[in-house]
Design a protein around this motif. Structure first.
Motif, PDB file in Angstrom:
ATOM      1  N   LEU A 190      -5.932   7.318  -1.998  1.00 32.98           N
ATOM      2  CA  LEU A 190      -6.637   6.162  -2.553  1.00 32.98           C
ATOM      3  C   LEU A 190      -6.102   4.870  -1.952  1.00 32.98           C
ATOM      4  O   LEU A 190      -6.861   3.988  -1.556  1.00 32.98           O
ATOM      5  CB  LEU A 190      -6.486   6.129  -4.078  1.00 32.98           C
ATOM      6  CG  LEU A 190      -7.265   7.195  -4.860  1.00 32.98           C
ATOM      7  CD1 LEU A 190      -6.814   7.223  -6.310  1.00 32.98           C
ATOM      8  CD2 LEU A 190      -8.770   6.921  -4.786  1.00 32.98           C
ATOM      9  N   ARG A 191      -4.788   4.752  -1.866  1.00 33.64           N
ATOM     10  CA  ARG A 191      -4.195   3.518  -1.355  1.00 33.64           C
ATOM     11  C   ARG A 191      -4.494   3.305   0.125  1.00 33.64           C
ATOM     12  O   ARG A 191      -4.474   2.173   0.610  1.00 33.64           O
ATOM     13  CB  ARG A 191      -2.678   3.551  -1.573  1.00 33.64           C
ATOM     14  CG  ARG A 191      -2.296   3.346  -3.034  1.00 33.64           C
ATOM     15  CD  ARG A 191      -0.823   3.525  -3.268  1.00 33.64           C
ATOM     16  NE  ARG A 191      -0.434   3.077  -4.592  1.00 33.64           N
ATOM     17  CZ  ARG A 191       0.764   3.251  -5.120  1.00 33.64           C
ATOM     18  NH1 ARG A 191       1.701   3.898  -4.444  1.00 33.64           N
ATOM     19  NH2 ARG A 191       1.046   2.791  -6.323  1.00 33.64           N
ATOM     20  N   ALA A 192      -4.788   4.382   0.821  1.00 36.54           N
ATOM     21  CA  ALA A 192      -5.112   4.267   2.241  1.00 36.54           C
ATOM     22  C   ALA A 192      -6.555   3.843   2.470  1.00 36.54           C
ATOM     23  O   ALA A 192      -6.933   3.493   3.587  1.00 36.54           O
ATOM     24  CB  ALA A 192      -4.858   5.600   2.941  1.00 36.54           C
ATOM     25  N   SER A 193      -7.374   3.847   1.423  1.00 36.98           N
ATOM     26  CA  SER A 193      -8.808   3.550   1.565  1.00 36.98           C
ATOM     27  C   SER A 193      -9.073   2.049   1.533  1.00 36.98           C
ATOM     28  O   SER A 193      -8.493   1.317   0.730  1.00 36.98           O
ATOM     29  CB  SER A 193      -9.587   4.226   0.426  1.00 36.98           C
ATOM     30  OG  SER A 193     -10.918   3.771   0.398  1.00 36.98           O
ATOM     31  N   ASP A 194      -9.991   1.585   2.383  1.00 35.75           N
ATOM     32  CA  ASP A 194     -10.389   0.180   2.386  1.00 35.75           C
ATOM     33  C   ASP A 194     -11.177  -0.192   1.138  1.00 35.75           C
ATOM     34  O   ASP A 194     -11.349  -1.375   0.841  1.00 35.75           O
ATOM     35  CB  ASP A 194     -11.251  -0.126   3.627  1.00 35.75           C
ATOM     36  CG  ASP A 194     -10.427  -0.107   4.904  1.00 35.75           C
ATOM     37  OD1 ASP A 194      -9.196  -0.297   4.810  1.00 35.75           O
ATOM     38  OD2 ASP A 194     -11.015   0.105   5.976  1.00 35.75           O
ATOM     39  N   ALA A 195     -11.676   0.815   0.418  1.00 33.81           N
ATOM     40  CA  ALA A 195     -12.442   0.533  -0.797  1.00 33.81           C
ATOM     41  C   ALA A 195     -11.538   0.193  -1.970  1.00 33.81           C
ATOM     42  O   ALA A 195     -11.985  -0.387  -2.959  1.00 33.81           O
ATOM     43  CB  ALA A 195     -13.310   1.749  -1.158  1.00 33.81           C
ATOM     44  N   VAL A 196     -10.265   0.571  -1.867  1.00 34.53           N
ATOM     45  CA  VAL A 196      -9.335   0.459  -2.996  1.00 34.53           C
ATOM     46  C   VAL A 196      -8.405  -0.734  -2.794  1.00 34.53           C
ATOM     47  O   VAL A 196      -7.725  -0.850  -1.781  1.00 34.53           O
ATOM     48  CB  VAL A 196      -8.502   1.756  -3.142  1.00 34.53           C
ATOM     49  CG1 VAL A 196      -7.511   1.623  -4.299  1.00 34.53           C
ATOM     50  CG2 VAL A 196      -9.435   2.943  -3.378  1.00 34.53           C
ATOM     51  N   ALA A 197      -8.393  -1.641  -3.797  1.00 35.52           N
ATOM     52  CA  ALA A 197      -7.486  -2.790  -3.760  1.00 35.52           C
ATOM     53  C   ALA A 197      -6.116  -2.433  -4.318  1.00 35.52           C
ATOM     54  O   ALA A 197      -5.096  -2.939  -3.853  1.00 35.52           O
ATOM     55  CB  ALA A 197      -8.078  -3.951  -4.557  1.00 35.52           C
ATOM     56  N   HIS A 198      -6.084  -1.533  -5.314  1.00 27.29           N
ATOM     57  CA  HIS A 198      -4.812  -1.196  -5.955  1.00 27.29           C
ATOM     58  C   HIS A 198      -4.976   0.142  -6.669  1.00 27.29           C
ATOM     59  O   HIS A 198      -6.041   0.435  -7.217  1.00 27.29           O
ATOM     60  CB  HIS A 198      -4.442  -2.285  -6.963  1.00 27.29           C
ATOM     61  CG  HIS A 198      -3.058  -2.134  -7.522  1.00 27.29           C
ATOM     62  ND1 HIS A 198      -1.927  -2.314  -6.763  1.00 27.29           N
ATOM     63  CD2 HIS A 198      -2.632  -1.823  -8.772  1.00 27.29           C
ATOM     64  CE1 HIS A 198      -0.859  -2.128  -7.516  1.00 27.29           C
ATOM     65  NE2 HIS A 198      -1.255  -1.826  -8.740  1.00 27.29           N
ATOM     66  N   ALA A 199      -3.933   0.956  -6.652  1.00 22.07           N
ATOM     67  CA  ALA A 199      -3.959   2.245  -7.348  1.00 22.07           C
ATOM     68  C   ALA A 199      -2.559   2.564  -7.848  1.00 22.07           C
ATOM     69  O   ALA A 199      -1.582   2.388  -7.127  1.00 22.07           O
ATOM     70  CB  ALA A 199      -4.458   3.353  -6.416  1.00 22.07           C
ATOM     71  N   GLU A 200      -2.460   3.027  -9.102  1.00 21.80           N
ATOM     72  CA  GLU A 200      -1.179   3.399  -9.680  1.00 21.80           C
ATOM     73  C   GLU A 200      -1.397   4.415 -10.789  1.00 21.80           C
ATOM     74  O   GLU A 200      -2.507   4.572 -11.295  1.00 21.80           O
ATOM     75  CB  GLU A 200      -0.455   2.169 -10.239  1.00 21.80           C
ATOM     76  CG  GLU A 200      -1.208   1.503 -11.386  1.00 21.80           C
ATOM     77  CD  GLU A 200      -0.519   0.253 -11.894  1.00 21.80           C
ATOM     78  OE1 GLU A 200       0.504  -0.126 -11.314  1.00 21.80           O
ATOM     79  OE2 GLU A 200      -1.014  -0.335 -12.874  1.00 21.80           O
ATOM     80  N   ARG A 201      -0.336   5.093 -11.193  1.00 21.35           N
ATOM     81  CA  ARG A 201      -0.435   6.018 -12.315  1.00 21.35           C
ATOM     82  C   ARG A 201      -0.624   5.242 -13.608  1.00 21.35           C
ATOM     83  O   ARG A 201      -0.066   4.163 -13.802  1.00 21.35           O
ATOM     84  CB  ARG A 201       0.818   6.898 -12.414  1.00 21.35           C
ATOM     85  CG  ARG A 201       0.858   7.998 -11.390  1.00 21.35           C
ATOM     86  CD  ARG A 201       1.960   8.993 -11.679  1.00 21.35           C
ATOM     87  NE  ARG A 201       1.743   9.760 -12.906  1.00 21.35           N
ATOM     88  CZ  ARG A 201       2.524  10.744 -13.332  1.00 21.35           C
ATOM     89  NH1 ARG A 201       3.589  11.079 -12.599  1.00 21.35           N
ATOM     90  NH2 ARG A 201       2.271  11.394 -14.446  1.00 21.35           N
ATOM     91  N   GLY A 202      -1.387   5.841 -14.524  1.00 21.81           N
ATOM     92  CA  GLY A 202      -1.645   5.177 -15.792  1.00 21.81           C
ATOM     93  C   GLY A 202      -0.553   5.453 -16.811  1.00 21.81           C
ATOM     94  O   GLY A 202       0.270   6.321 -16.642  1.00 21.81           O
TER      95      GLY A 202
END
Length: 697
Positions: free
Chosen positions: A685-697
């Motif tokens: 997810l973090r490598a995708s240009d579509a995603v600004a931020h990703a983390e565990r909830g």
């Protein structure tokens, strides 16, 4: 077209010491090099650089600038080289010609990249020598004057749009209003031909019907000021069609509802006379409240100085009046170029202090689109003024917040911002500043820029700095994840992995260092098999090619450390998955609830017994929660769904938690096998240009 002797005479009028022989040689050089080349108008091509040189004489620029204007197309369009230019005209001219040539070459690139790279080259070239920009603006102005000769309408539109978006605002930013107005008018005619024809037609009707009204008002103003003992020059004019059209668009009104179509300019002998004239006008005619602006005591960031007011005359006609001294008028029309003769060897001064911010933006921007977004924010003007508690003045765009203010003061202050006081009161960081606000920034040594700030900051400098900080933080997190994944990969190779093996692997994978390797693993830029092969060549020969389809495996979760017969459940506050360090909590009469060791619920305190737990061997299959922020644009949700499918995870639930343009945030529950599986999902997810931020909830 200017003849050779006419151009030389123009230069010698304001610079008697100019090298006449060198100027003559440059004129002949450009004529010979361009030879029989023709422009779209059918004129000899060399007529263009000669006319640009003529524009530079209007600005009274030094001889190197005139020679640069004459030669600015020779390297791009003839067989001449920069080395030839240096040999014939010296290092300084060669450097200036090279700067202008680089700007011109970028114009063959794809549209967004071309515009962004143009800005990048502009800013870097301007930081070294502002004359590069002055010559380039002259080049663009003359090209706009002859734009109608180009037969391809799409090419005309592209050049006009680029002029309106980049060159005219840059001319405004260095105070060259004469250039800005003409560029806007010529571009407007191409971009909105129907609107241009309609407005110019209406203005022509007004001109025929007004019966000399503009001249009559100018005479009234001059007589009223003469009676007060003020000797002034007064001139009146219609506003430009583009200025009227923009006002119609901003106010959502028709042409008839635009009341201040006429503007008058008063030229005085001194600053004191400016204020006396203003007082006289306000006592003679009714002025419109809220329309008075004092740019003499508080100049615009480009050095513009003048008094502005709007008056209502006897026939209810509203007019705009500008009052300035003769020196102010000259500097206002030609900006930085007007006082070039006095600052030839200086770096750009306070009148273009914004240049430092733009250079920071160049360094901080991630790609062409981001650079274009940030710099457009920085070069367009619609400003307010705010003060530090010590009285330092900062100009900001309308809509600016304390975070924008903090970054305007200093990038480090912006990065450490935790709160703000506006006029002595604690206010939220997203509060919009008003003219004259006193802003005190509260900072913390451990603070760092927050991605949520991108939802309300408006300056390009702030957005660029925040995005850069978020990227650096995310890179560090990805590298940390990659380190954990590397340990797992290293466990699967038939050898003990030491520092030497890692160094050799980095070389085989053509990377710079171990940190880059860890980032590549964490960002899913390199396959496990490739890392294993780089560590121990030949060790993957017997491995299966297909990645495991985790979605087809059954769940098998067991917990070690429980009393036999005691039930357990996985906590929904932290969603532990096999591989996490875990702990159990148990209240009397209830089963055990399994948490991750760093669960925030545990940190806040729970009135229950704690039990040390471990996952049973071969435990797999659990629900993990992610918080993902996507860029709010078409296709990003579909791209995220594709990442889930590629990584063989089942989506148990997906809930939108926030919509704060340009971002949309989601809370997602995924069925994964273990921590490694979830970590890979996070990396993808973090490598995708579509995603600004990703983390565990």
């Amino acid at each position: 077209m200017l003849r050779q002797y006419e151009l030389i005479e123009r230069v010698k009028e304001y610079d008697p010491d100019a090298d006449e022989a060198l100027l003559n040689r440059a004129y002949v050089y450009t004529v010979q090099k361009h030879g029989s080349q023709k422009r779209a108008s059918g004129d000899p091509y060399f007529s263009h650089p000669v006319e640009v040189a003529g524009l530079m004489t209007d600005l009274k620029l030094d001889q190197d600038s005139i020679i640069t204007a004459l030669l600015h197309d020779t390297v791009e369009d003839t067989l001449a080289t920069i080395e030839d230019i240096e040999a014939n005209f010296g290092k300084d001219v060669a450097r200036l010609v090279d700067g202008v040539t680089k700007l011109s070459k970028i114009e063959q690139m794809p549209e967004n990249e071309r515009a962004a790279e143009n800005l990048r080259k502009f800013l870097l070239a301007m930081s070294e020598d502002i004359r590069v920009l002055l010559v380039k603006l002259g080049d663009r102005l003359h090209n706009m004057r002859t734009l109608h000769f180009i037969k391809n309408p799409e090419k005309r539109q592209r050049i006009a749009r680029e002029t309106m978006d980049i060159y005219a605002p840059l001319a405004e930013r260095i105070g060259m209003y004469e250039y800005m107005r003409e560029m806007q008018a010529l571009a407007f005619e191409q971009l909105e031909p129907d609107a241009f024809q309609t407005i110019t037609g209406r203005l022509e009707q007004i001109r025929k019907q007004d019966g000399g009204q503009v001249d009559a008002i100018a005479l009234q103003i001059k007589q009223a000021l003469a009676e007060a003992g003020l000797q002034v020059e007064v001139s009146g004019r219609e506003k430009h069609p583009y200025s009227i059209w923009r006002k119609m668009a901003e106010r959502h009104v028709s042409f008839e509802q635009v009341t201040d179509i006429f503007a008058f300019r008063i030229i005085t002998e001194s600053i004191g006379d400016c204020y006396r004239a203003m007082g006289m006008l306000h006592t003679t005619w009714q002025f419109i409240p809220g329309r008075f602006k004092d740019y003499i005591s508080t100049p615009k960031s480009n050095g513009y100085r003048s008094l502005h007011t709007s008056l209502i005359f006897d026939n209810s006609m509203r007019v705009e009046v500008q009052i300035r001294t003769r020196d102010m008028h000259h500097r206002n029309e030609f900006g930085l170029a007007a006082h070039w003769a006095y600052k030839q060897n200086d770096t750009p001064d306070g009148s273009v202090g914004w240049l430092r911010d733009l250079i920071e933006i160049v360094d901080a921007s991630h790609d062409a689109e981001e650079l274009l977004e940030h710099t457009r924010m920085a070069i367009y003007q619609d400003r307010i003024f705010a003060f530090t508690p010590k009285g330092a003045l900062f100009q900001l765009p309308k809509g600016a917040t304390p975070v924008d203010f903090a970054f305007a003061v200093h990038t480090d202050l912006g990065a450490q911002t935790v709160g703000a006081k506006i006029n002595g009161r604690h206010m939220p960081l997203r509060t919009v500043l008003n003219n004259g606000d006193v802003v005190e920034i509260i900072k913390g040594s451990e603070a760092e820029p927050q991605m949520s700030w991108l939802g309300f900051v408006v300056t390009g400098k702030a957005r660029a700095a925040i995005r850069r900080a978020v990227r650096l933080k995310e890179r560090a997190e990805v590298a940390e994840l990659g380190g954990k994944l590397f340990d797992e990969i290293a466990d699967r190779v038939p050898a003990k992995i030491g520092k030497k093996a890692i160094r050799e692997a980095v070389k085989r994978l053509e990377m710079h260092d171990a940190e880059e390797l860890m980032y590549a693993i964490g960002a899913a830029e390199v396959e496990d098999r490739d890392v294993m092969e780089a560590l121990v060549p030949g060790c993957t020969a017997d491995f299966e090619d297909e990645a495991p389809d985790w979605s087809k495996r059954d769940k098998a979760i067991s917990i070690r450390g429980l009393t036999p017969g005691v039930g357990f459940k996985l906590a929904e506050c932290c969603h532990p998955v096999p591989g996490d360090r875990i702990v159990g909590t148990r209240k009397t009469g209830e089963g055990v609830e399994v948490h991750t060791i760093d669960c925030l619920t545990l940190a806040s305190g729970i009135d229950s017994d704690w039990i040390d737990l471990q996952w049973g061997k071969r435990s797999h299959g659990a629900v993990g929660r992610l918080r993902v922020t996507l860029y709010d644009r078409p296709g990003t949700l579909a791209e995220m769904a594709g990442i889930f499918a590629k990584n063989h995870v089942n989506v148990m639930s997906l809930q939108q938690t926030a919509l704060d343009h340009p971002f949309t945030s989601y809370e997602i529950d995924l069925e994964v096998q273990d921590l490694a599986h979830l970590t890979r999902m996070l990396s993808a997810l973090r490598a995708s240009d579509a995603v600004a931020h990703a983390e565990r909830g």
